[in-house]
Write an enzyme that holds these catalytic residues in place. Structure first.
Site, PDB file in Angstrom:
ATOM      1  N   HIS A 167      46.482  36.358  28.970  1.00 26.36           N
ATOM      2  CA  HIS A 167      46.003  36.857  30.261  1.00 26.36           C
ATOM      3  C   HIS A 167      44.486  36.934  30.195  1.00 26.36           C
ATOM      4  CE1 HIS A 167      46.256  39.087  34.098  1.00 26.36           C
ATOM      5  NE2 HIS A 167      45.167  39.679  33.649  1.00 26.36           N
ATOM      6  N   CYS A 168      43.830  36.175  31.063  1.00 20.82           N
ATOM      7  CA  CYS A 168      42.373  36.092  31.040  1.00 20.82           C
ATOM      8  C   CYS A 168      41.798  36.912  32.190  1.00 20.82           C
ATOM      9  CB  CYS A 168      41.916  34.636  31.145  1.00 20.82           C
ATOM     10  SG  CYS A 168      40.118  34.439  31.055  1.00 20.82           S
ATOM     11  N   PRO A 169      41.123  38.020  31.905  1.00 17.15           N
ATOM     12  CA  PRO A 169      40.517  38.803  33.005  1.00 17.15           C
ATOM     13  C   PRO A 169      39.348  38.083  33.661  1.00 17.15           C
ATOM     14  CG  PRO A 169      39.882  39.713  30.885  1.00 17.15           C
ATOM     15  CD  PRO A 169      40.888  38.643  30.590  1.00 17.15           C
ATOM     16  N   GLY A 172      40.960  36.282  36.309  1.00 16.24           N
ATOM     17  CA  GLY A 172      41.803  37.139  37.140  1.00 16.24           C
ATOM     18  C   GLY A 172      43.227  36.664  37.256  1.00 16.24           C
TER      19      GLY A 172
END
Length: 424
Positions: A167-169, A172
Site C-alpha cells: 500500500h503506497c500512501p 493514495g
C-alpha cells in the site's frame, strides 16, 4: 401507520464494503487517506512550474528549444502514470456472499471434523500445485474467502488484493495486479524527470555564473535554488525505489513476498512464478495482458427501502363525540333521581316550555305536533317517557350506550340519558 417497500436500483460501488472512496460514479477508486497523495502532486507540479518559469526561457534561447519540449512531455507522462495508478482498481477481490460463506464454513467443518473442547482448531488453508511447487491458500476471516495465490488483505483499505505488492500512501492507493506496471512506470519516469530538472538547474546556474558570478546568480534566481534543494532530497529516495522494484521485476517477485521471505530458498522452497530469465520476467510483468476488474463497480443492483405511510381511516375503538338530541318528552324526576338534580330538571323543563311559547310558528307547513299522552297518573307518564327516550337513544347511539352505562359517569352527565337513569 403502514410501511411500503420501494425497490430502486443503485450502483454496486455504493454498497461495496471496505475503506475505499469512489468518485465520478464509481470510475475513480482510491483509499481514504489521500493527504500524502496531494502532497505528491504538489511537489511534482510545483517543482515543474518553477522549472518552466525560471530555467526553460533561458535554456531555450541559449542552448536548445527542445529542452522545455522534452520536459513538458516527461511531465505529462509522469502525471498520467500517477493518476492511472491512483485512480484505478488495484485488483480488489469481491467478498463472499452469505450463501457462499455458509457453504465454505460447512466444507471446513466437514474437513476438520469435530474439534474437542479447549483444543485449537487447525488452520484454514488449502494446498494447490503451481509449477510442481506446493502453494498454500490462506483463508481470510474478513472477506470469507480462500485468497488466491499471491493475494493478501490490505489492512488500510480493508480489502483482499490480487498479487498484492504494498500500500503506497504517495499514490493514495494499493499497488496490485492491475496497477503495478503503471506504478513502476511512474517511479521510473519520475526518476528521469527529477534527474532532468536537477541537471539543467546546475547547467543554468553555471551558465549564468560565467557572466554575473555565482553569488549574483543565486540572488537573481531564487526559484532555481529551491528546485535544486527539492530535487536533491527526493532524488535518492525515488531513484532507490525504482532500483528496488527493478530488482523485484527481474525476479518476478512482489514487495510483500520479499519482506516475508516467501521465496528465500528455505526448506527448498523456490519461486514458482519465476521463469528463471530476467527478460521473460520483465515481459510478463510489464507487457502482460491487462486484467479486467472483477468488482463491476458500475453495475446495477436492486435495493429495497421502506416508506412509512399514515392512514387516516377512523379506528374501530374510537368513541365518537356525544351528540345532543332534542326530545319532546318532559323530564320527569322519579324516585331514583338525586335530590340535587331535581331543581335543575325542573328549571330546564320550564325554560324549554317558555322557548317554545316565544318562538313564532313557521310560515310553511308545520309538522304535526307530537301527541302527549294524558296525565292519567305519574307512574304511567314516567313509563311512557322512559320507553320512548330509550328507543330514540338506542337508535342514535347503538355502540355508545353500553359503554356509557359501564363508564360510571357523574350525575350531571346522566342528564343526557334521563330514561336510562330511571331504568338503572
Amino acid at each position: 401507520m403502514s410501511a411500503v417497500m420501494i425497490t430502486r436500483k443503485v450502483r454496486k460501488w455504493e454498497r461495496l464494503p471496505g475503506k475505499n472512496t469512489f468518485c465520478c460514479d464509481g470510475r475513480v477508486m482510491m483509499a481514504r487517506q489521500k493527504g500524502v497523495f496531494y502532497l505528491t502532486m504538489f511537489l511534482i507540479m510545483g517543482t515543474c512550474s518553477l522549472f518552466f518559469a525560471f530555467e526553460c526561457p533561458y535554456l531555450a534561447v541559449h542552448l536548445s528549444p527542445a529542452i522545455p519540449v522534452f520536459a513538458v512531455l516527461l511531465f505529462l507522462f509522469v502525471m498520467a502514470m500517477l493518476l492511472r495508478t491512483s485512480f484505478s482498481d488495484p485488483g480488489v477481490l469481491p467478498r463472499a456472499l452469505p450463501e457462499e460463506a455458509a457453504f465454505i464454513e460447512m466444507e471446513i467443518e466437514a474437513a476438520n471434523g469435530n474439534v474437542p473442547a479447549g483444543q485449537r482448531p487447525p488452520p484454514r488453508i488449502r494446498n494447490v500445485q503451481i509449477n510442481n511447487q506446493i502453494v498454500k491458500l490462506k483463508y481470510c476471516y474478513t472477506c470469507k474467502i480462500f485468497r488466491p495465490p499471491r493475494a493478501s488483505h490490505c489492512s488500510i483499505c480493508d480489502n483482499c488484493v490480487d498479487r498484492f505488492d504494498h500500500h503506497c500512501p504517495w499514490v493514495g492507493n494499493c499497488v496490485g495486479k492491475r496497477n503495478y506496471r503503471y506504478f513502476y512506470l511512474f517511479t521510473l519516469s519520475l526518476s528521469l524527470l527529477t534527474i532532468y530538472i536537477f541537471a539543467f538547474d546546475i547547467v543554468h546556474v553555471v551558465m549564468r555564473s560565467v557572466d554575473k558570478g555565482f553569488l549574483n546568480t543565486l540572488q537573481e534566481t531564487p526559484g532555481t535554488v529551491l528546485e535544486v534543494l527539492v530535487c536533491f532530497f527526493t532524488l535518492w529516495s525515488v531513484v532507490g525505489l525504482t532500483g528496488f522494484h527493478t530488482y523485484l521485476i527481474s525476479l518476478n517477485q512482489t514487495t510483500n513476498e520479499d519482506i516475508k521471505g516467501s521465496w528465500s530458498g528455505k526448506n527448498r522452497v523456490q519461486n514458482p512464478y519465476s521463469h528463471k530469465n530476467i527478460i521473460k520476467n520483465c515481459c510478463e510483468v510489464l507487457c502482460g495482458p491487462a486484467y479486467p476488474s472483477v468488482l463491476d463497480r458500475r453495475g446495477l443492483m436492486p435495493e429495497e427501502s421502506s416508506s412509512a405511510l399514515t392512514s387516516f381511516a377512523p379506528s374501530s375503538t374510537s368513541i365518537p363525540a356525544p351528540q345532543t338530541t332534542k326530545t319532546t318528552a318532559p323530564l320527569i324526576p322519579n324516585e331514583h333521581t338525586p335530590d340535587d338534580v331535581k331543581p335543575s330538571i325542573a328549571a330546564s323543563a320550564e325554560k324549554t316550555s317558555s322557548h317554545k311559547a316565544k318562538s313564532p310558528p313557521p310560515k310553511e307547513e308545520q309538522p304535526p305536533l307530537p301527541t302527549v299522552p294524558p296525565l292519567a297518573s305519574p307512574e304511567t307518564d314516567a313509563e311512557t317517557s322512559i320507553s320512548k327516550d330509550k328507543m330514540q337513544v338506542t337508535q342514535l347511539f347503538p355502540t355508545l350506550v353500553p359503554d356509557f352505562l359501564k363508564s360510571g359517569s357523574s350525575a350531571a352527565s346522566w342528564l343526557i340519558f334521563p330514561a336510562f337513569t330511571a331504568d338503572v
